[in-house]
Design a protein around this motif. Sequence first.
Motif, PDB file in Angstrom:
ATOM      1  N   ALA A   3       0.808  -1.050   0.015  1.00  0.00           N
ATOM      2  CA  ALA A   3       0.143  -0.006   0.005  1.00  0.00           C
ATOM      3  C   ALA A   3       0.858   1.377  -0.084  1.00  0.00           C
ATOM      4  CB  ALA A   3      -0.837  -0.161   1.230  1.00  0.00           C
ATOM      5  N   LYS A   4       0.352   2.516  -0.605  1.00  0.00           N
ATOM      6  CA  LYS A   4       1.152   3.684  -0.634  1.00  0.00           C
ATOM      7  C   LYS A   4       1.226   3.972   0.850  1.00  0.00           C
ATOM      8  CE  LYS A   4      -0.398   5.101  -5.149  1.00  0.00           C
ATOM      9  NZ  LYS A   4      -1.272   6.169  -5.906  1.00  0.00           N
ATOM     10  N   ILE A   5       2.323   4.761   1.116  1.00  0.00           N
ATOM     11  CA  ILE A   5       2.592   5.283   2.548  1.00  0.00           C
ATOM     12  C   ILE A   5       1.894   6.469   2.395  1.00  0.00           C
ATOM     13  CG2 ILE A   5       4.611   6.461   2.050  1.00  0.00           C
ATOM     14  CD1 ILE A   5       5.460   5.583   4.794  1.00  0.00           C
ATOM     15  N   ASP A 100       4.712   4.119   9.112  1.00  0.00           N
ATOM     16  CA  ASP A 100       3.442   4.051   9.048  1.00  0.00           C
ATOM     17  C   ASP A 100       2.997   5.181   8.328  1.00  0.00           C
ATOM     18  OD1 ASP A 100       2.816   1.580  10.399  1.00  0.00           O
ATOM     19  OD2 ASP A 100       3.317   2.763  12.222  1.00  0.00           O
ATOM     20  N   SER A 101       3.617   6.429   8.485  1.00  0.00           N
ATOM     21  CA  SER A 101       3.051   7.454   7.748  1.00  0.00           C
ATOM     22  C   SER A 101       4.317   8.623   7.783  1.00  0.00           C
ATOM     23  CB  SER A 101       1.980   8.268   8.199  1.00  0.00           C
ATOM     24  OG  SER A 101       2.173   8.565   9.834  1.00  0.00           O
ATOM     25  N   ILE A 102       4.254   9.618   6.915  1.00  0.00           N
ATOM     26  CA  ILE A 102       5.278  10.700   6.684  1.00  0.00           C
ATOM     27  C   ILE A 102       4.533  12.081   6.894  1.00  0.00           C
ATOM     28  CG2 ILE A 102       6.806  11.734   5.264  1.00  0.00           C
ATOM     29  CD1 ILE A 102       7.488   9.039   3.870  1.00  0.00           C
ATOM     30  N   VAL A 103       5.106  12.981   7.725  1.00  0.00           N
ATOM     31  CA  VAL A 103       4.548  14.301   7.701  1.00  0.00           C
ATOM     32  C   VAL A 103       5.514  15.337   7.301  1.00  0.00           C
ATOM     33  CG1 VAL A 103       3.830  16.107   9.385  1.00  0.00           C
ATOM     34  CG2 VAL A 103       3.257  13.850   9.852  1.00  0.00           C
ATOM     35  N   ILE A 104       4.965  16.146   6.304  1.00  0.00           N
ATOM     36  CA  ILE A 104       6.004  17.283   5.871  1.00  0.00           C
ATOM     37  C   ILE A 104       5.360  18.618   6.431  1.00  0.00           C
ATOM     38  CG2 ILE A 104       6.943  18.431   3.683  1.00  0.00           C
ATOM     39  CD1 ILE A 104       6.220  15.787   2.102  1.00  0.00           C
ATOM     40  N   GLU A 105       6.495  19.208   7.066  1.00  0.00           N
ATOM     41  CA  GLU A 105       6.332  20.585   7.661  1.00  0.00           C
ATOM     42  C   GLU A 105       6.742  21.659   6.510  1.00  0.00           C
ATOM     43  OE1 GLU A 105       7.497  23.761  11.216  1.00  0.00           O
ATOM     44  OE2 GLU A 105       7.903  21.385  11.528  1.00  0.00           O
ATOM     45  N   THR A 106       6.088  22.150   5.923  1.00  0.00           N
ATOM     46  CA  THR A 106       6.577  23.189   4.991  1.00  0.00           C
ATOM     47  C   THR A 106       7.282  24.469   5.476  1.00  0.00           C
ATOM     48  OG1 THR A 106       4.526  24.365   4.396  1.00  0.00           O
ATOM     49  CG2 THR A 106       4.902  22.186   3.362  1.00  0.00           C
ATOM     50  N   SER A 107       7.802  25.110   4.897  1.00  0.00           N
ATOM     51  CA  SER A 107       8.390  26.587   5.615  1.00  0.00           C
ATOM     52  C   SER A 107       7.071  27.382   5.455  1.00  0.00           C
ATOM     53  CB  SER A 107       9.432  26.984   4.690  1.00  0.00           C
ATOM     54  OG  SER A 107       9.053  27.702   3.445  1.00  0.00           O
ATOM     55  N   GLY A 108       7.262  28.423   6.400  1.00  0.00           N
ATOM     56  CA  GLY A 108       5.924  29.369   6.262  1.00  0.00           C
ATOM     57  C   GLY A 108       5.772  29.862   4.947  1.00  0.00           C
ATOM     58  N   LEU A 109       6.804  29.967   4.009  1.00  0.00           N
ATOM     59  CA  LEU A 109       6.828  30.679   2.613  1.00  0.00           C
ATOM     60  C   LEU A 109       6.231  29.744   1.622  1.00  0.00           C
ATOM     61  CD1 LEU A 109      10.107  32.824   3.227  1.00  0.00           C
ATOM     62  CD2 LEU A 109       7.543  33.510   3.734  1.00  0.00           C
ATOM     63  N   ILE A 124       7.624   8.501  -7.456  1.00  0.00           N
ATOM     64  CA  ILE A 124       7.073   8.666  -6.219  1.00  0.00           C
ATOM     65  C   ILE A 124       5.775   7.869  -6.023  1.00  0.00           C
ATOM     66  CG2 ILE A 124       5.908  10.018  -4.192  1.00  0.00           C
ATOM     67  CD1 ILE A 124       8.386  12.135  -4.748  1.00  0.00           C
ATOM     68  N   ARG A 125       4.873   8.008  -7.130  1.00  0.00           N
ATOM     69  CA  ARG A 125       3.351   7.928  -7.534  1.00  0.00           C
ATOM     70  C   ARG A 125       3.210   6.537  -7.054  1.00  0.00           C
ATOM     71  NH1 ARG A 125      -0.732  10.222  -9.918  1.00  0.00           N
ATOM     72  NH2 ARG A 125      -2.332   9.188 -10.362  1.00  0.00           N
ATOM     73  N   ASN A 126       3.718   5.514  -7.104  1.00  0.00           N
ATOM     74  CA  ASN A 126       3.334   4.118  -6.721  1.00  0.00           C
ATOM     75  C   ASN A 126       3.652   3.722  -5.179  1.00  0.00           C
ATOM     76  OD1 ASN A 126       2.400   3.513  -9.309  1.00  0.00           O
ATOM     77  ND2 ASN A 126       4.348   2.764 -10.039  1.00  0.00           N
ATOM     78  N   ALA A 127       4.551   4.626  -4.586  1.00  0.00           N
ATOM     79  CA  ALA A 127       4.910   4.280  -3.257  1.00  0.00           C
ATOM     80  C   ALA A 127       4.223   5.350  -2.222  1.00  0.00           C
ATOM     81  CB  ALA A 127       6.473   4.456  -3.127  1.00  0.00           C
ATOM     82  N   ALA A 128       3.910   6.523  -2.527  1.00  0.00           N
ATOM     83  CA  ALA A 128       3.332   7.380  -1.640  1.00  0.00           C
ATOM     84  C   ALA A 128       2.151   8.212  -2.131  1.00  0.00           C
ATOM     85  CB  ALA A 128       4.450   8.333  -0.935  1.00  0.00           C
ATOM     86  N   THR A 129       1.248   8.821  -1.267  1.00  0.00           N
ATOM     87  CA  THR A 129       0.084   9.664  -1.677  1.00  0.00           C
ATOM     88  C   THR A 129      -0.122  10.729  -0.380  1.00  0.00           C
ATOM     89  OG1 THR A 129      -2.236   9.476  -2.082  1.00  0.00           O
ATOM     90  CG2 THR A 129      -1.246   7.813  -0.446  1.00  0.00           C
ATOM     91  N   VAL A 130      -0.466  11.603  -1.141  1.00  0.00           N
ATOM     92  CA  VAL A 130      -0.794  12.829  -0.192  1.00  0.00           C
ATOM     93  C   VAL A 130      -2.125  12.475   0.544  1.00  0.00           C
ATOM     94  CG1 VAL A 130      -0.873  15.177   0.188  1.00  0.00           C
ATOM     95  CG2 VAL A 130       0.533  14.550  -1.476  1.00  0.00           C
ATOM     96  N   PHE A 231      -7.215  10.930   6.278  1.00  0.00           N
ATOM     97  CA  PHE A 231      -7.963  11.525   5.418  1.00  0.00           C
ATOM     98  C   PHE A 231      -8.310  10.910   4.036  1.00  0.00           C
ATOM     99  CE2 PHE A 231      -6.107  15.210   7.795  1.00  0.00           C
ATOM    100  CZ  PHE A 231      -7.359  16.202   7.973  1.00  0.00           C
ATOM    101  N   ASN A 232      -7.290  10.231   3.734  1.00  0.00           N
ATOM    102  CA  ASN A 232      -7.389   9.288   2.548  1.00  0.00           C
ATOM    103  C   ASN A 232      -7.832  10.097   1.322  1.00  0.00           C
ATOM    104  OD1 ASN A 232      -6.873   6.871   3.930  1.00  0.00           O
ATOM    105  ND2 ASN A 232      -8.764   7.082   4.715  1.00  0.00           N
ATOM    106  N   ALA A 233      -7.188  11.344   1.018  1.00  0.00           N
ATOM    107  CA  ALA A 233      -7.914  12.344   0.197  1.00  0.00           C
ATOM    108  C   ALA A 233      -7.165  12.229  -1.193  1.00  0.00           C
ATOM    109  CB  ALA A 233      -7.468  13.760   0.731  1.00  0.00           C
ATOM    110  N   ALA A 234      -5.972  11.400  -1.230  1.00  0.00           N
ATOM    111  CA  ALA A 234      -5.297  11.360  -2.651  1.00  0.00           C
ATOM    112  C   ALA A 234      -5.236  12.650  -3.083  1.00  0.00           C
ATOM    113  CB  ALA A 234      -5.789  10.247  -3.529  1.00  0.00           C
TER     114      ALA A 234
END
Length: 347
Positions: A3-5, A100-109, A124-130, A231-234
């Motif tokens: 499954a995609k992470i 189990d999951s990845i969290v990305i903290e973007t810069s404020g900009l 990336i597409r086959n391994a991870a999803t937003v 969220f499972n929003a893809a």
Amino acid sequence: MAAKIPVTVITGFLGSGKTTLIRHLLQNNQGRRIAVLVNEFGEMGIDGELLKSCQVCPEDETTNETSNIVELTNGCLCCTVQEEFLPTMLELLKRRDSLDSIVIETSGLALPKPLIKAFRWHEIRNAATVDGVITVVDCEAVSTGTLAADLQAVEAQRQADPNLDHETPLQELFEDQLACADLVILNKTDLVDREAQENVRSLVEQELPRAVKIVENGRAGELDPNLLLGFNAAVEDHLEARPSHHDTEEEHDHDDEINSTHLILDQAFDPEQLRSRLEKLVQEQEIYRVKGFVAVPNKPMRLVMQGVGSRFEHFYDRPWRSDELRQTRLVFIGKDLDSTQLISKLA
């Protein structure tokens, strides 16, 4: 095929409380194995240090570094997706069986959409999803107009004549981050009264292109992890529903508008005296954000100093380690910043 992470992108303006939110998530992960990718604007990583000091993530035995916290400090992710984000993400995905999951903290900009588009790439597409995009809004800052000029007046001008560009880059950024959200966290609500809170909520709702849940939260960032994940929003497959000011542009450039500079001082400060000098500085110069670590005389603990606009707060996060210099390290984000001038004002 495995499954995609799921990847959660947490965005929001400077000083909105993203790092505090993630720190609480890591400390209350309910057994989840979470990796965090931190993108900071500037060369010195402060937010990554704060997350590493949560004392939850495992350390690499060979380097003693926190292995699940990855920092990118070589430019805003939305500008350096291919050069910075892609190789780092590919390295993380090699460990997908242990995450189990990845969290990305973007810069404020950062603009969210260029980053999310990268999840369409075949590497990336086959391994991870937003899994979802969370936008954190500093309720007090927005209510007092700290982020930009009068936001309501700017919006009124834009609506009155859409052919005129009355928006500042900060206003566009604020709107783009909201437009991409699956959840909006109205943060630091304990610093404003109910009327101001409702005004900010109304402003946020006007910028949302579709039905998005808005959650109110205080300064501590103490939200249930189940609210932030799953969220499972893809999102990468539905970007057309998330409009941006930059949809027709090949790239954007905010470096000529906003810059970052950092100071490293072999000097200890009294917290209140330093805070007073910083408050004076932000009145004299266009400084949006101040953050960093401070050495305090006769104190074994490291002081964290954070400021957005004219509001500052500080706290001790951990003891100084025996192998690190007790230096004061501060990052400033604003317009036309000069490190030499900043040092002369502080020292």
